[in-house]
Motif scaffolding. Structure first.
Motif, mmCIF file in Angstrom:
data_model
loop_
_atom_site.group_PDB
_atom_site.id
_atom_site.type_symbol
_atom_site.label_atom_id
_atom_site.label_comp_id
_atom_site.label_asym_id
_atom_site.label_seq_id
_atom_site.Cartn_x
_atom_site.Cartn_y
_atom_site.Cartn_z
ATOM 1 N N TYR A 1 39.342 53.262 35.389
ATOM 2 C CA TYR A 1 38.601 52.784 36.552
ATOM 3 C C TYR A 1 39.225 53.289 37.846
ATOM 4 O O TYR A 1 38.531 53.482 38.848
ATOM 5 C CB TYR A 1 38.535 51.251 36.546
ATOM 6 N N PHE A 2 40.522 53.525 37.831
ATOM 7 C CA PHE A 2 41.174 54.110 39.009
ATOM 8 C C PHE A 2 40.612 55.506 39.279
ATOM 9 O O PHE A 2 40.330 55.868 40.425
ATOM 10 C CB PHE A 2 42.690 54.191 38.783
ATOM 11 N N ALA A 3 40.442 56.310 38.206
ATOM 12 C CA ALA A 3 39.879 57.656 38.360
ATOM 13 C C ALA A 3 38.458 57.585 38.897
ATOM 14 O O ALA A 3 38.058 58.393 39.759
ATOM 15 C CB ALA A 3 39.909 58.399 37.023
ATOM 16 N N LEU A 4 37.678 56.614 38.397
ATOM 17 C CA LEU A 4 36.323 56.444 38.908
ATOM 18 C C LEU A 4 36.341 56.062 40.379
ATOM 19 O O LEU A 4 35.526 56.549 41.171
ATOM 20 C CB LEU A 4 35.578 55.373 38.112
ATOM 21 N N GLY A 5 37.268 55.196 40.741
ATOM 22 C CA GLY A 5 37.382 54.785 42.136
ATOM 23 C C GLY A 5 37.716 55.963 43.039
ATOM 24 O O GLY A 5 37.192 56.073 44.157
ATOM 25 N N ALA A 6 38.583 56.853 42.566
ATOM 26 C CA ALA A 6 38.927 58.041 43.346
ATOM 27 C C ALA A 6 37.702 58.933 43.530
ATOM 28 O O ALA A 6 37.479 59.490 44.622
ATOM 29 C CB ALA A 6 40.038 58.816 42.647
ATOM 30 N N ALA A 7 36.891 59.064 42.475
ATOM 31 C CA ALA A 7 35.663 59.870 42.578
ATOM 32 C C ALA A 7 34.687 59.237 43.570
ATOM 33 O O ALA A 7 34.063 59.932 44.385
ATOM 34 C CB ALA A 7 35.007 59.998 41.205
ATOM 35 N N THR B 1 33.037 59.678 51.205
ATOM 36 C CA THR B 1 33.563 60.278 52.433
ATOM 37 C C THR B 1 33.069 61.709 52.590
ATOM 38 O O THR B 1 32.238 62.008 53.436
ATOM 39 C CB THR B 1 35.103 60.234 52.430
ATOM 40 N N VAL B 2 33.570 62.590 51.743
ATOM 41 C CA VAL B 2 33.269 64.022 51.886
ATOM 42 C C VAL B 2 31.780 64.291 51.704
ATOM 43 O O VAL B 2 31.140 64.932 52.554
ATOM 44 C CB VAL B 2 34.096 64.849 50.877
ATOM 45 N N VAL C 1 34.225 53.372 51.782
ATOM 46 C CA VAL C 1 35.560 53.896 51.505
ATOM 47 C C VAL C 1 36.584 52.766 51.556
ATOM 48 O O VAL C 1 37.578 52.778 50.809
ATOM 49 C CB VAL C 1 35.925 55.016 52.504
ATOM 50 N N PHE C 2 36.324 51.771 52.404
ATOM 51 C CA PHE C 2 37.264 50.651 52.507
ATOM 52 C C PHE C 2 37.206 49.769 51.262
ATOM 53 O O PHE C 2 38.221 49.191 50.855
ATOM 54 C CB PHE C 2 36.976 49.841 53.771
ATOM 55 N N SER C 3 36.034 49.685 50.669
ATOM 56 C CA SER C 3 35.913 48.971 49.397
ATOM 57 C C SER C 3 36.689 49.699 48.309
ATOM 58 O O SER C 3 37.431 49.086 47.530
ATOM 59 C CB SER C 3 34.437 48.848 49.018
ATOM 60 N N MET C 4 36.521 51.029 48.267
ATOM 61 C CA MET C 4 37.197 51.813 47.238
ATOM 62 C C MET C 4 38.711 51.826 47.437
ATOM 63 O O MET C 4 39.479 51.710 46.486
ATOM 64 C CB MET C 4 36.662 53.243 47.233
ATOM 65 N N LEU C 5 39.141 51.984 48.687
ATOM 66 C CA LEU C 5 40.587 52.007 48.961
ATOM 67 C C LEU C 5 41.248 50.687 48.568
ATOM 68 O O LEU C 5 42.315 50.679 47.939
ATOM 69 C CB LEU C 5 40.831 52.279 50.443
ATOM 70 N N SER C 6 40.600 49.588 48.927
ATOM 71 C CA SER C 6 41.183 48.283 48.580
ATOM 72 C C SER C 6 41.194 48.092 47.070
ATOM 73 O O SER C 6 42.140 47.519 46.515
ATOM 74 C CB SER C 6 40.405 47.155 49.263
#
Length: 588
Positions: free
Chosen positions: A195-201, A207-208, A386-391
């Motif tokens: 799930y961390f990898a999914l969050g990074a994606a 963003t990009v 992005v703030f949801s994903m970062l947190s």
């Protein structure tokens, strides 16, 4: 009517079967492991780049490019997300019954790619969308053929998701061979980092890709994930020699129906007083119980009648029974596992409903606010996620590296807390997220009123978009606890032959949440003035958020009751004798 009997397996046959199973295990152990993860996870990462890269910004695309009304666009988003989370039931059925996970993932990715190609062409070719409008000009909404092409692309993407979502997580977990299936240590770590990898994606997509869509063009913003999806198929196929592939064990849906039918046909016969006299056949269940047979439980005793042997069954030691009349204890317990999971499954619906607002009304809030990060740079509205994903990413790392070790000292559980406790924390934090969102909307409208912008929906309100950060961050933290716990719960508590189906159940709760959001938005828009189509400043979005808060609070109480009375799956390891080898999974 004969008394119920216990089926005994032939010792010689058992020995041969054990040798074959041991040989197969040795072969499997030479494959799989951590080296397969890049090939498998890259597929899911590309799916998330494509899905999130569009869905996070879909409301803007539908309202600005296709000129849809706001509520119609919001419902299109949630319907698409809901369908994408419902089709995993079909993908799981195909994977578990016929094709296996590898081929299901491969074909589904190809279907998804076709959907992305159609979507990219619809954004690139001018005649596939309505003409642009400027200023106060009345915008022409997309016609039937233009909308039809959009829906075709979304349908293909949803079907592709149906094969990818339920299989990738289960396929990745299957690459790790646990020393003792009753104490799975590798899989729960895998789910955290999966799930961390999914969050990074999702972070990259939010963003990009969103920035490219808003400032460069939609054709390029959609073309990039399309190319990534094509490359993911190649990478996934390259890893084929390394994968540990398990053969499909037959349709789990058929087995579930057979148990129901057998129990109903024997509804008038009495239950046996001792469960040891229920029908057991280890050889018959060998292909669906490599981790061990499921131990008999006392819940849902009516279903036990499917395992009561009668004269009409005519079962002999060398014969395969008619499963529409007689089933083994293991098959009955498979159904009981699914039934026990359903109340916990239902609790996840309103969580998903709350989460869905990040891609709809929270996005529209951001559109009206000051998005300047510096004097020359504006953060795109869709990038607020992005703030949801970062947190979420930060919380996953903190949980895995710090909180687990602290909690382990108090609980003695290897994973710190069990997945039911982890989910409860997520439910509670999600309540806070919608509560805070309502107060932020009050402040946003107050700023609009103060500057006389209530009647100017396209004007920028002099309030920073970063006021939305708390609600996005709380949603992300809640997701790190609840969603991962939910996914782990389904994988851990499902019968091993139904793990793709169980992962599909995880996605169907999200689907039900998206459809619930559509229903709520439709009803609220029809009977109140809270959610206007043209001017959010004149609405009462905060009331909608607070209704969600109350519903989630009630759902939280419901979940605590369900978790309190939940019975963990009882698994008998094949390496341990029957009278000693029963242990509850999920409590370790």
């Amino acid at each position: 009517m004969a008394t119920a009997t216990l089926e005994k397996k032939d010792n010689l046959g058992a020995s041969e079967n054990g040798d074959d199973q041991q040989s197969k295990t040795l072969v499997d152990n030479n494959k799989g492991g951590i080296r397969t993860m890049p090939f498998i996870i890259v597929n899911e990462i590309c799916e998330k780049l494509a899905m999130v890269g569009f869905s996070k910004n879909m409301v803007n695309y539908l309202t600005n490019q296709l000129h849809m009304p706001l509520t119609k666009a919001a419902n299109t988003v949630t319907n698409f997300n809901g369908t994408s989370s419902l089709t995993p039931l079909l993908g799981a059925f195909i994977a578990d019954s016929y094709a296996g996970k590898f081929w299901t993932i491969t074909v589904a990715t190809a279907i998804y790619l076709m959907g992305m190609i159609v979507l990219t062409l619809s954004a690139a070719l001018p005649h596939l969308r309505p003409p642009p409008c400027e200023g106060n000009q009345v915008c022409q909404e997309a016609n039937g053929s233009q909308t039809g092409i959009l829906y075709l692309a979304l349908l293909l993407a949803a079907l592709g998701s149906g094969g990818i979502r339920p299989c990738v997580a289960a396929y990745g977990a299957e690459q790790f061979v646990e020393e003792d299936p009753r104490h799975p240590k590798k899989t729960w770590v895998f789910f955290n980092w999966y799930y961390f990898a999914l969050g990074a994606a999702i972070l990259i997509a939010s963003t990009v890709l969103v920035y490219i869509q808003d400032h460069v063009g939609w054709s390029l913003g959609l073309g990039i994930p399309t190319i990534a999806m094509a490359l993911s198929i190649i990478v996934f196929l390259i890893g084929y020699p390394l994968y540990r592939n398990l053969d499909p064990a037959g349709s789990p849906y058929t087995r579930v129906v057979q148990v129901f039918v057998a129990a109903f046909r024997k509804r008038n016969i009495p239950l046996v007083s001792n469960p040891k006299f229920l029908y057991v056949n280890e050889e018959l269940d060998a292909s669906i119980s490599t981790d061990g047979l499921l131990h008999h439980t006392k819940q849902f005793k009516f279903l036990d009648k499917a395992a009561v042997v009668t004269e009409e069954d005519g079962v002999k030691s060398s014969e395969k029974p008619n499963f529409w009349r007689l089933n083994t204890v293991h098959r009955v317990e498979e159904l009981k596992c699914i039934v026990r999971m359903l109340p916990i499954w239902a609790a996840g619906i309103l969580f998903a409903t709350s989460n869905a607002q990040q891609n709809t009304f929270s996005l529209q809030q951001a559109n009206t606010m000051n998005k300047h990060l510096t004097k020359s740079f504006e953060i795109p509205s869709a990038s607020m996620s992005v703030f949801s994903m970062l947190s979420m990413l930060i919380m996953i790392v903190v949980y895995d590296r710090i909180l687990v070790h602290i909690a382990r000292r108090f609980t003695g559980i290897d994973r710190g807390i069990n997945f039911l406790q982890r989910m409860a924390i997520g439910f509670f934090i999600s309540i806070l997220a919608t509560l805070v969102a309502g107060f932020v909307e009050v402040k946003r409208k107050h700023a609009a009123l103060t500057d006389g912008l209530i009647d100017s929906p396209k004007s920028t309100i002099p309030i920073s978009v970063f006021w939305l950060v708390p609600q996005y961050s709380l949603h992300g933290i809640a997701e790190a606890f609840m969603v991962i716990g939910h996914l782990e719960f389904f994988y851990n508590q499902a019968p091993e032959s139904m793990r793709s189906t169980a992962t599909a159940l995880f996605w169907t709760s999200i689907s039900a949440g998206d459809y619930t959001s559509t229903l709520l938005v439709t009803l609220v828009h029809k009977y109140t003035d809270w959610l206007p189509n043209k001017n959010l400043n004149k609405g009462k979005l905060e009331y909608f958020y607070w209704v969600l808060t109350v519903l989630q609070a009630l759902n939280f109480v419901y979940y605590l009751i369900c978790a309190k009375f939940y019975t963990f799956k009882a698994l008998q390891s094949q390496k341990i004798e029957h009278d000693e080898g029963v242990e509850l999974t999920g409590q370790v």
